[in-house]
Design an enzyme around this catalytic site. Sequence first.
Site, PDB file in Angstrom:
ATOM      1  N   GLY A 101       1.784  -6.126  -5.232  1.00 44.79           N
ATOM      2  CA  GLY A 101       2.498  -5.609  -4.688  1.00 44.79           C
ATOM      3  C   GLY A 101       3.365  -7.054  -4.769  1.00 44.79           C
TER       4      GLY A 101
ATOM      5  CG  ASP B  76       8.079   1.456   2.283  1.00 39.27           C
ATOM      6  OD1 ASP B  76       8.527   1.083   3.654  1.00 39.27           O
ATOM      7  OD2 ASP B  76       8.807   1.810   1.237  1.00 39.27           O
TER       8      ASP B  76
ATOM      9  CB  ALA C 264      13.211  -4.179   3.638  1.00 37.20           C
TER      10      ALA C 264
ATOM     11  CD  GLU D  97      23.661   2.146   0.676  1.00 31.41           C
ATOM     12  OE1 GLU D  97      24.410   0.826   1.519  1.00 31.41           O
ATOM     13  OE2 GLU D  97      22.978   1.952  -0.222  1.00 31.41           O
TER      14      GLU D  97
ATOM     15  CB  VAL E 258      -4.280  -2.513  -8.604  1.00 32.77           C
ATOM     16  CG1 VAL E 258      -5.542  -1.741  -7.597  1.00 32.77           C
ATOM     17  CG2 VAL E 258      -4.046  -4.261  -8.246  1.00 32.77           C
TER      18      VAL E 258
ATOM     19  N   GLY F  56       6.685  -6.689  -3.846  1.00 36.23           N
ATOM     20  CA  GLY F  56       8.707  -6.402  -3.113  1.00 36.23           C
ATOM     21  C   GLY F  56       7.971  -6.714  -1.685  1.00 36.23           C
ATOM     22  CG  PHE F  57      11.702  -6.089   0.629  1.00 34.18           C
ATOM     23  CD1 PHE F  57      12.412  -7.255   0.843  1.00 34.18           C
ATOM     24  CD2 PHE F  57      12.215  -5.089   0.019  1.00 34.18           C
ATOM     25  CE1 PHE F  57      14.108  -6.922   0.090  1.00 34.18           C
ATOM     26  CE2 PHE F  57      13.486  -4.840  -0.247  1.00 34.18           C
ATOM     27  CZ  PHE F  57      14.813  -6.041  -0.095  1.00 34.18           C
TER      28      PHE F  57
END
Length: 456
Positions: A15, A316, A327, A178, A83, A17-18
Amino acid sequence: MSQPASSRHRVVVVGGGFGGLSAVRALRRADVNVTLIDRVNHHLFQPLLYQMATGILSEGDIAPPLREILRRQRNVDVMLGEVTGVDVGAREVTVDTYGQRSVVGYDSLILAAGSRQSYFGHDEFAVDAPGMKSIDDALEARGRIFGAFEMAEVTSDPAAREAWLTFVVVGAGPTGVEMAGQIAELSRRSLHHNFRGIDPAQARVVLLDGLPRALGPFPKSLARRAVKDLTSKGVEIHLGVMVTGVDAEGIDTNADEPALHRIPARTKIWAAGVAAAPLGRIVAAATGAGADRAGRVQVQPDCTVAGHPEIFVVGDLMSLGKLPGVAEVAMQSARHAAATIRGRLGGDNTERPFRYRDLGTMATISRFRAIATAGPLRLSGFPGWLMWMFVHLMFLTGFKNRAAVLFNWLIAFIGHGRPQRAITSQQVFARLSLTADPTRAPAQPTPSATSHQQAS
Ligand SMILES: Cc1cc2nc3c(=O)[nH]c(=O)nc-3n(C[C@H](O)[C@H](O)[C@H](O)COP(=O)(O)OP(=O)(O)OC[C@H]3O[C@@H](n4cnc5c(N)ncnc54)[C@H](O)[C@@H]3O)c2cc1C
């Protein structure tokens, strides 16, 4: 002394990501070989996906390629692929790259595969109500939102036209708020004078949530302020209302009010829930670790899996106490995992629990309005928006992306424009190829779906 590259400790990070990216960066000076595996080729800044969906930003602005970000970090190799399995005995992961299978060995494994949209057991809703988790989702939402105004323009039947001009966002957390705020703003401001047959400002924007209050993670006073701001922008908010059905023409709810029981709406966006990436259950089964209801892997206080000190789960995908899926948790837990690996390589095997430092949270309502918390600070309105803007620019990866985002914000917030309004049939119809039933009729503009007479 550093080891020859071939005998170095192998760290596999799943991963980009963050969490994953923070772990890789935290290992830049470590004497290790890192392999970063992601099923996509980019690092996605998810908090700005809703701006992509509403035409402010492009995908390149918020999703730089992982290879480019890491080009100068010599101890990391990037691999594109999903994966699909973990062999904890052999210490290997199985990777699927567009159908081609490979096996990658590890000494330490950091799993940061994040989460996906949850439809609370109603995955069929996804066909007509895309989520907001990926570039595909945001492009599809963009195609549906701007396409709906086009359809309203060429539809003469008033009821059908109203349905094209009704936008329902499900989930009144930060993402839903948002999203609804931006749809209201683009209809009332950005599309002004763009159409001849319809007035885009007549668009109805509905925000629904099953819980009795919006913006759960925020203090009540700030959430109230956000609801007030959103309502003044023309968003209709209905709380304590559960969605019971979604189809191409509208949405059904359990509301007592007949007008809400069935809402004819061509465009629905799902921002209501998250579940762990499927890898969570695979890892839980392979290691014997528990998984919570959302499929997140239960970890020890130091973010490792019980009985497998070499496997870390962060962000997460991890279930640890009541830590939120944000995050900062992902970045801090990933750095903690990287620090533990570095410590072990230096002979320090102390098990240190992960401690999360809450740096605050924020959400935008519309241009110049946001709510934000940071320590004891509670900001709303313009000061909140300035803080929101500053923090998001700081967290974006890469100078080029920051400059591009700032430029697009100037166009959208100071001017009237939405620089990224191009829509393609592929954005709207491609989901069909992802659904199980290929005979399923498209939910958006089709010659048969509506009348094509020119509006008067
Ligand atoms: C629309 C939206 C708005 C948000 N706004 C905010 C906000 O304002 N503030 C905030 O703090 N948080 C926000 N969040 C939450 C935040 O983005 C997440 O908490 C954070 O991204 C988690 O980081 P992560 O590294 O765990 O997972 P992610 O950042 O999701 O990264 C997971 C990565 O793993 C990859 N992956 C998944 N499965 C596999 C597999 N099997 N094989 C290979 N790769 C895989 C994915 O492609 C992805 O790149 C928002 C989320 C969304 C969706």
